[in-house]
Design a protein around this motif. Structure first.
Motif, short mmCIF file in Angstrom:
data_model
loop_
_atom_site.label_atom_id
_atom_site.label_comp_id
_atom_site.label_asym_id
_atom_site.label_seq_id
_atom_site.Cartn_x
_atom_site.Cartn_y
_atom_site.Cartn_z
N ARG A 147 33.38 -41.22 14.82
CA ARG A 147 34.34 -40.69 13.97
C ARG A 147 34.84 -39.77 15.91
O ARG A 147 34.50 -39.17 17.32
N ARG A 179 27.23 -46.17 1.54
CA ARG A 179 27.92 -44.79 3.25
C ARG A 179 26.70 -45.05 3.57
O ARG A 179 25.29 -44.70 2.93
N PRO A 180 26.11 -44.88 5.07
CA PRO A 180 25.69 -44.37 5.67
C PRO A 180 24.81 -43.47 5.19
O PRO A 180 25.10 -42.39 4.64
N ARG A 239 25.22 -43.52 13.75
CA ARG A 239 26.25 -44.45 14.67
C ARG A 239 27.46 -43.89 14.06
O ARG A 239 28.76 -43.74 14.48
N GLU A 240 27.61 -43.65 12.55
CA GLU A 240 28.81 -43.24 11.34
C GLU A 240 29.60 -42.29 12.79
O GLU A 240 30.69 -42.21 13.10
N THR A 241 28.78 -41.14 12.71
CA THR A 241 29.14 -39.38 13.02
C THR A 241 29.24 -40.16 14.67
O THR A 241 30.62 -39.40 15.24
N LEU A 295 25.03 -50.70 8.70
CA LEU A 295 26.10 -50.11 8.67
C LEU A 295 26.84 -51.33 7.79
O LEU A 295 26.23 -52.24 7.97
#
Length: 240
Positions: A133, A34-35, A128-130, A62
């Motif tokens: 979404r 997970r990031p 980046r993950e956020t 990532l």
């Protein structure tokens, strides 16, 4: 916990005493994380002869197969000595990924990342993950504290994120800028506390002094510790 193995693919110095190390997992050949999580590397300690000494490094990439580590070299540092001797093709032995400094599963409002130095290694993949979404609409804001222009790197990465998403904004704060700097001056704390956010979650990562002081200031303002503050200390606090 059984050790895993990766092979060093590239080593690049991106700023004085700051390395980016790319490695490819070989045992196992695929690695998931997970990031925000980190690896615990078996670096050994040449001073004490402890071959099993370990140091932890956040994964800056990532989850896409390759592992990217961001390393700050410090004088006489156990991990630093390991990375100074590391060459392309060398194996890296580690456990993990592990760690609880990860994004909340959903953000009802803004996500505010407060990073100093190489704390950006954990913050950037989380950002980046956020941003990826599809159901979140809140702002994603980064405050990144450094000392002066000579320490800057990865500005192109945050510029690209800002160009690619109107939700993302960043501020690089230099505490001891050299002449010619036209950006933000000072430690990040005051700039974060002066801003207004919508139902924020604060992610504090990097220098222990910053994490401690920011957390205390947020709590004094009524920010909920359990619901709104996440922390990861890279370097222990040194000031009382």
């Amino acid at each position: 916990m059984a050790e895993k193995v990766a092979r060093t693919a590239a080593i690049q110095e991106v700023a004085p005493d700051v390395l980016v190390v790319d490695a490819l997992p070989i045992v196992p050949p695929e690695l998931r994380w997970r990031p925000g999580q980190f690896l615990s590397l078996r670096t050994g300690d040449r001073r004490t002869g402890d071959a099993n000494a370990r140091r932890s490094y956040s994964i800056a990439s990532l989850p896409n197969g390759a592992v990217e580590l961001l390393v700050k070299l410090i004088p006489d540092g156990v991990g630093s000595e390991f990375f100074r001797a590391l060459r392309e093709g060398d194996e890296i032995h580690f456990t993990g990924p592990m760690g609880f400094f990860v994004n909340d599963l959903a953000h009802a409002g803004d996500a505010v990342f407060c990073a100093t130095g190489t704390g950006i290694a954990a913050a950037l993949p989380m950002i980046r993950e956020t941003l990826a979404r599809p159901n979140e609409r809140g702002r994603v804001v980064l405050y990144w504290g450094m000392r002066n222009q000579s320490e800057l790197y990865w500005v192109d990465r945050v510029d690209a994120l800002a160009a690619g998403s109107p939700r993302f904004h960043y501020d690089i704060c230099l505490s001891r800028p050299e002449p010619g700097w036209t950006g933000t001056v000072g430690r990040i704390n005051a700039h974060v506390l002066a801003a207004t956010f919508d139902r924020p979650v604060y992610y504090l990562v990097g220098n222990g002094n910053m994490v401690r002081d920011m957390k205390a200031a947020l709590l004094a303002r009524g920010v909920d510790r359990k619901k709104q503050i996440r922390t990861e200390i890279f370097y222990p606090a040194t000031e009382s």
